[in-house]
Design an enzyme around this catalytic site. Structure first.
Site, short mmCIF file in Angstrom:
data_model
loop_
_atom_site.label_atom_id
_atom_site.label_comp_id
_atom_site.label_asym_id
_atom_site.label_seq_id
_atom_site.Cartn_x
_atom_site.Cartn_y
_atom_site.Cartn_z
N MET A 30 0.84 -1.20 0.00
CA MET A 30 0.00 0.00 0.00
C MET A 30 0.88 1.26 0.00
SD MET A 30 -3.37 -0.95 2.14
CE MET A 30 -2.70 -0.76 3.78
N HIS A 34 9.01 1.32 3.42
CA HIS A 34 10.09 1.36 4.40
C HIS A 34 10.96 0.12 4.23
CE1 HIS A 34 7.61 -1.56 6.42
NE2 HIS A 34 6.63 -0.70 6.61
N GLU A 35 11.89 -0.08 5.13
CA GLU A 35 12.84 -1.20 4.99
C GLU A 35 12.15 -2.57 4.99
OE1 GLU A 35 16.13 -1.98 4.29
OE2 GLU A 35 15.98 0.05 3.53
N HIS A 37 9.26 -3.27 3.43
CA HIS A 37 8.90 -3.46 2.02
C HIS A 37 10.17 -3.71 1.19
CE1 HIS A 37 5.65 -0.60 3.47
NE2 HIS A 37 4.93 -1.63 3.07
N LYS A 149 5.14 -9.94 9.14
CA LYS A 149 4.54 -8.89 9.99
C LYS A 149 3.02 -9.09 10.00
CE LYS A 149 3.72 -4.68 11.62
NZ LYS A 149 2.96 -3.93 10.64
N ASP A 150 2.47 -9.42 8.81
CA ASP A 150 1.03 -9.69 8.69
C ASP A 150 0.85 -11.21 8.55
OD1 ASP A 150 -0.19 -6.80 8.22
OD2 ASP A 150 1.67 -6.93 7.10
#
Ligand code: AMP
Length: 294
Positions: A30, A34-35, A37, A149-150
């Protein structure tokens, strides 16, 4: 790096990659990169001939009182970071391009969506399943990269891909953290300095719980209580959930059962609100040594 804003442009660019027989690694996001991604993009770059990144803030996965309107965006910075990570193609459609008409079809994954964020955010994973299906059809990747993370999202997408025979390998990538342990998230930006200090309790409490996993007589109820007590030390934290489940089935485990009897990976997951900012974190823990998840 090529930027496509329409499905037609994307199709054209992909057909040229396909003609050259290039394998495609796909990273759906989305934006506000950041690091975390970046780590997915780098892994995709290492394992494929070409990397396709999508940046789309998907309205379908936000509830009516959630942060769709204030979700952070920075297109220029995103494109710079994407290029640094070796991205070949960025797909950045508008909402109208993705949903020219109100969709009447949804991809709904049951059971693995019953708990955790699926329970707290009704309809969220229907929006995720639907948009990821559309993106898989558009990008036709060989591999797609998702962050642990997800973790529930990983479980949902794997289930969907198996159930609906998508020809894509789902690759789960490790959580990238700040030096103090806070999982990187686009939403960390919204924390006040005081909340930012307190937010470290999420990762710290999960780590402490893992250390206590093998203690004699440890049960899921006790482990969850340890995490809750630690997070409640933060006066601005409001716990949404702390749950220990089997992974990737996300089936509950008996609150009184001894954890040492479980050989499968277990997911210890938390969601905590600091004001209007909702943070999630998790750890895959297990009593045995073999752990195929990151
Ligand atoms: P989002 O833009 O938040 O939808 O995230 C896009 C992808 O990046 C998802 O697969 C996330 O799980 C992944 N991601 C987000 N934060 C992190 C992180 N801290 N470490 C690893 N992956 C992440």
């Amino acid at each position: 790096m090529i930027v496509c804003r329409t499905k037609a442009e994307l199709k054209l660019q992909l057909s040229s990659l396909r003609k050259q027989n290039k394998s495609i690694g796909f990273v759906p996001t989305m934006g506000f990169l950041h690091e975390g991604h970046a780590s997915l993009l780098r892994q995709a770059h290492n394992e494929n001939d070409a990397v396709v990144l999508s940046i789309f803030v998907n309205p379908l996965q936000f509830g009516p009182n959630e942060d769709l309107d204030r979700y952070p965006r920075d297109e220029k910075r995103d494109l710079m970071l994407a290029e640094e990570c070796g991205t070949h193609l960025v797909f950045m459609p508008s909402v109208d391009e993705m949903y020219p008409n109100k969709p009447l079809t949804s991809v709904i994954v049951s059971q693995v969506t019953d708990r955790l964020c699926g329970a707290s955010r009704p309809g969220h994973f229907d929006g995720v399943g639907t948009v990821v299906s559309k993106l898989f059809h558009l990008a036709q990747p060989d591999r797609a990269y998702f962050g642990m993370k997800d973790a529930q999202q990983v479980a949902v997408i794997k289930q969907m891909v198996n159930d609906l025979n998508f020809h894509v390998e789902i690759v789960a990538c490790p959580i990238v953290r700040e030096p103090d342990g806070l999982a990187l998230s686009s939403r960390n930006l919204y924390l006040t300095p005081e909340q930012r200090v307190q937010a470290v309790l999420l990762s710290r409490s999960l780590r402490q719980a893992e250390e206590q996993l093998t203690e004699q007589g440890m049960t899921s109820a006790r482990l969850e209580a340890i995490v809750k007590d630690a997070i409640n030390e933060a006066d601005e934290a409001v716990i949404d959930y702390v749950e220990l489940l089997q992974f990737p089935s996300l089936q509950p485990i008996d609150a009184a059962a001894l954890l040492s009897t479980y050989k499968e990976p277990l997911l210890l997951a938390v969601a905590v609100k600091f004001g209007a900012t909702r943070l999630i974190d998790n750890r895959i823990i297990q009593a045995t040594e073999v752990n195929s998840y990151v």
